[in-house]
Design an enzyme around this catalytic site. Structure first.
Site, mmCIF file in Angstrom:
data_model
loop_
_atom_site.group_PDB
_atom_site.id
_atom_site.type_symbol
_atom_site.label_atom_id
_atom_site.label_comp_id
_atom_site.label_asym_id
_atom_site.label_seq_id
_atom_site.Cartn_x
_atom_site.Cartn_y
_atom_site.Cartn_z
ATOM 1 N N CYS A 144 31.374 49.108 12.467
ATOM 2 C CA CYS A 144 32.790 48.728 12.454
ATOM 3 C C CYS A 144 33.423 49.062 13.797
ATOM 4 C CB CYS A 144 33.551 49.422 11.329
ATOM 5 S SG CYS A 144 33.795 51.184 11.614
ATOM 6 N N CYS A 171 33.581 52.593 14.723
ATOM 7 C CA CYS A 171 32.298 53.112 15.217
ATOM 8 C C CYS A 171 32.267 53.028 16.740
ATOM 9 C CB CYS A 171 31.131 52.305 14.654
ATOM 10 S SG CYS A 171 30.935 52.381 12.874
ATOM 11 N N ASP A 207 41.130 25.638 48.612
ATOM 12 C CA ASP A 207 40.557 25.501 49.944
ATOM 13 C C ASP A 207 40.147 24.037 50.113
ATOM 14 O OD1 ASP A 207 39.186 26.263 52.416
ATOM 15 O OD2 ASP A 207 37.356 25.938 51.255
ATOM 16 N N ASP A 245 35.215 28.584 48.361
ATOM 17 C CA ASP A 245 33.751 28.623 48.326
ATOM 18 C C ASP A 245 33.127 29.389 49.485
ATOM 19 O OD1 ASP A 245 34.398 26.770 50.342
ATOM 20 O OD2 ASP A 245 32.473 25.753 50.084
ATOM 21 N N ASP A 261 37.203 32.573 52.455
ATOM 22 C CA ASP A 261 38.126 32.542 51.312
ATOM 23 C C ASP A 261 38.125 33.852 50.526
ATOM 24 O OD1 ASP A 261 38.757 29.806 51.760
ATOM 25 O OD2 ASP A 261 36.903 29.218 50.742
#
Length: 740
Positions: free
Chosen positions: A12, A15, A427, A628, A632
């Site tokens: 649970c 737990c 970008d 990418d 960046d």
């Protein structure tokens, strides 16, 4: 050191709180977190103070276990969960079989003068004892282990409620005269105790079955990993486990096989299906020197390659790790839920005690019976499981759904934050555009009859050039299969182009400056074509001989097919879209106009991108940055939500909170839509979990009794408790069918 371990035996949400608390209080541990939904724990610890065995012993002391020192811990956990599921299924079936006659006797034959009514209590006690203390023994064992450390969880509630109900009923069966002498009829609740255990076991069975569905995306990713591999040593081949592969070993890949680790082709050629990494369905040609990646599928050819990245360093392993970490991470709202789950059980026990005392004081003739019944019902109906499952199950399904759409989500917080984004920064190069120059226009200045041999000359010159744009021209000409020509003379002119001599003629390929220095005039149709192409922000290259311009060639970084539609979708949702680029203003304007972006900034440095993110954040915007490249990474880290393109740099993907495996920009609005739908499901789950307890506990305590004499039966309470957990998990699984 920070490591993630599978956790066994958690039943649970409380737990998970207990395991997390125990780990955090272990000497040498600086921080830890436990996720109930995917049954895992991450631990940050000092190995000089505590080792993995010490962590395992700490968790074992409260009745749970950590999987350590296993070659494949996920497989160990999977096998343990499968054994647990099979055991749970058997216990549930037997609990139902034994509980059914107890219910039938209790409801229909208690007052019958013959058999079984005469011996009803004794029969029910005999049948319910193995259910409560045999099939339900784990509740008592776990509750005791928790109590030894001053903790309580769901097992505590079940053990208290069923144990008290059974013992009270057993006393009434063995010595009914005790109550008769006091003028009270000795009621028994064997059916309540047995059926509560049966219902809770059924609920756990359904919950386990549902939770296994939430990890299907991760299982698919793990299924991409082959188990064995063939290596070449001393001219002979032998098969070894993939976990034993070392960097530098020579590996054989046959047709139709999965590539086991990352590496570089040593010999042979083939086509490889890399759709699991790139999202592109067309197989990629591979020859000597090309990279290959684990989990991708070889097609018809056969080749050998050198292992360069093995084990946890492969691209596939990194993808799996990102998905695991995301599914195991906690959303900000989950941290609040964990605190509530941690105090929930003690509060419920307190309410049960108050209920008992209130009935003893105000309950009238049947005060003790009602006090016992209502306090047991409160313990049974209160369920922190639904509360604990509300967020992590939705996160797990959401992360898996993202993986299906080539969206890798690093953590739960990013999935929860995405729907708030109202400004997206893109970008240009590699994000909006393809990131590779191609020839867009090729305009001959000579009639077709006079072009014989010229493509071959241009191809010969450009293949010898080191300029990046030259590759675009050679790629374009390769489709025409030009004849092989060897220049008598070749010269590379930095910043201008190349020149060469073939036969009696001198040729030049380059910019205006090269032609001006050579005395070649650009006029008439050539000048007109060059002016028009430059106005479109394309790079113009001239091909000329001594007599004049032979061809005008335009080169540009083409837009991705999905860019315009993705930008339009974002804008239609009320999200502002900006473009940032280090390119010149004219090129930036042309690209922005082509995709429908109204705001852009050109000639920006990496730090300028991050500053622009800060500027928007100061204005109250929730900013997503999409990029990418290494340039960046600063802006990706600064943004509220960093999104990296999967074909970009490793640094960009490390910094970003989400990674798009495919280059398709339409994944961006899909990612934000996935966030919105996931948050909706989390809110629905939390609402029903809270409402369930807010309504259920007062009714169980007997709130309606003064109004209409209604008391909730413990059996009904047990069924309702099981249903609450199943309903939350089922609601989360609806995300699987959501359209993005």
């Amino acid at each position: 050191m920070k490591k993630t371990y599978p956790v066994l035996e958690m039943t649970c949400a409380a737990c998970a709180v207990s395991v997390e608390s125990m780990l955090k209080n272990t000497a040498g541990v600086t921080d830890a977190g436990v996720n109930y939904a995917n049954q895992s724990a991450w631990v940050q610890f000092d190995p000089a103070v505590v080792d993995q065995q010490g962590l395992q012993n700490a968790v074992r002391s409260i009745g749970y276990d950590l999987v350590i020192d296993a070659e494949d811990p996920q497989q160990v956990q999977q096998e343990a969960r499968q054994r647990q599921y099979e055991s749970l299924k058997k216990r549930t079936v037997w609990a139902a079989v034994l509980s059914l006659p107890v219910v039938v006797i209790g409801m229909f034959f208690m007052d019958s003068p013959g058999f079984p009514g005469r011996y009803g209590n004794w029969l029910m006690m005999a049948l319910s004892a193995p259910v409560v203390f045999g099939l339900g023994r784990s509740f008592f064992a776990n509750a005791w282990k928790q109590a030894r450390h001053g903790k309580a969880n769901m097992d505590t509630l079940v053990a208290l409620s069923t144990g008290i109900a059974f013992l009270f009923s057993a006393f009434n069966t063995i010595d009914p005269d005790f109550w008769h002498r006091r003028g009270v009829h000795p009621h028994v609740y064997f059916e309540a105790a047995a059926v509560v255990v049966a219902f809770i076991l059924l609920g756990k069975l359904l919950e386990e079955r549902a939770k296994s569905n939430t990890t299907s995306a991760l299982k698919k990713l793990m299924g991409l990993q082959p188990k064995t591999v063939r290596i070449v040593e001393g001219g002979t081949e032998r098969e070894i486990p993939v976990a034993s592969v070392q960097v530098g070993q020579l590996i054989v890949v046959r047709p139709g096989e999965k590539i086991p680790v990352d590496g570089r082709v040593d010999s042979g050629t083939s086509y490889v299906d890399e759709s699991m990494i790139s999202g592109e369905p067309v197989p990629v040609g591979k020859q000597t020197g090309d990279n290959v990646y684990a989990g991708t599928i070889n097609q018809k050819g056969s080749f050998r390659f050198r292992a360069e990245k093995v084990g946890a360093d492969t691209v596939l392993a990194q993808i799996i790790r990102m998905v695991q970490e995301a599914q195991g991470s906690k959303a900000p709202v989950q941290q609040l839920v964990d605190r509530i789950a941690g105090i929930f059980v003690p509060v419920v026990i307190g309410i049960a005690v108050l209920t008992f005392l209130a009935w003893m004081v105000f309950g009238g003739d049947d005060a003790f019976t009602h006090a016992l019944l209502t306090s047991v019902t409160v313990l049974v109906i209160a369920c922190p499981c639904a509360l604990g499952l509300a967020t992590p199950t939705a996160i797990m399904v959401g992360v898996g759904k993202g993986a299906d759409y080539n969206i890798l989500i690093r953590d739960a917080e990013s999935l929860e934050l995405g729907y708030k984004v109202n400004a997206v920064l893109l970008d240009k190069t590699g994000t909006i555009t393809e990131g590779r120059p191609v020839v867009t226009d090729f305009i001959w200045q000579r009639p077709a009859a006079d072009q014989a041999g010229l493509p071959a000359v241009l191809y010969a010159l450009e293949t010898r050039s080191e300029h990046p744009l030259a590759q675009a021209v050679t790629n374009y000409l390769e489709e025409q299969k030009p004849a092989e020509v060897v220049p008598d003379r070749f010269e590379s002119l930095t910043g201008r182009g190349v020149a060469g001599r073939v036969g009696e003629m001198n040729y030049r390929v380059g910019n205006r400056r090269l032609l001006d220095e050579s005395g070649v005039r650009i006029d008439g149709p050539a000048a007109e074509a060059a002016g028009r192409l430059e106005a479109e922000a394309k790079t113009v290259v001239f091909f000329a001989d001594d007599s004049g311009v032979l061809a005008v060639i335009a080169i540009a970084d083409p837009l991705k097919k999905s860019s315009e539609a993705a930008v339009r979708t974002l804008q239609n949702r009320g999200i502002e879209v900006y473009m940032l680029t280090g390119d010149n203003a004219r090129t930036a304007e042309a690209v922005a106009k082509a995709v429908g972006i109204r705001s852009f900034r050109a000639e920006v440095m990496p730090s300028d991108k991050a500053d622009f993110v800060k500027e928007l954040q100061r204005l109250g915007k929730v900013v997503a940055m999409v990029g990418d490249g290494i340039n960046d990474s600063q802006a990706l880290a600064q943004a509220d939500l960093g999104i990296a393109m999967g074909k970009g740099s490793d640094i960009a993907m490390d910094v970003a909170r989400m990674t798009l495996i495919t280059s398709d920009l339409s994944s961006i609005p899909k990612a934000l839509q996935l966030s919105r739908k996931t948050v909706q499901v989390i809110r629905q789950n939390l609402f029903w979990a809270f409402i369930y307890n807010l309504i259920g506990i007062p009714i169980a305590a007997g709130l309606l009794y003064p109004v209409n004499g209604f008391l909730l039966n413990p059996m009904v309470a047990g069924a309702a408790m099981a249903l609450s957990s199943v309903s939350v998990v089922t609601n989360s699984l609806r995300l699987k069918a959501a359209k993005l």
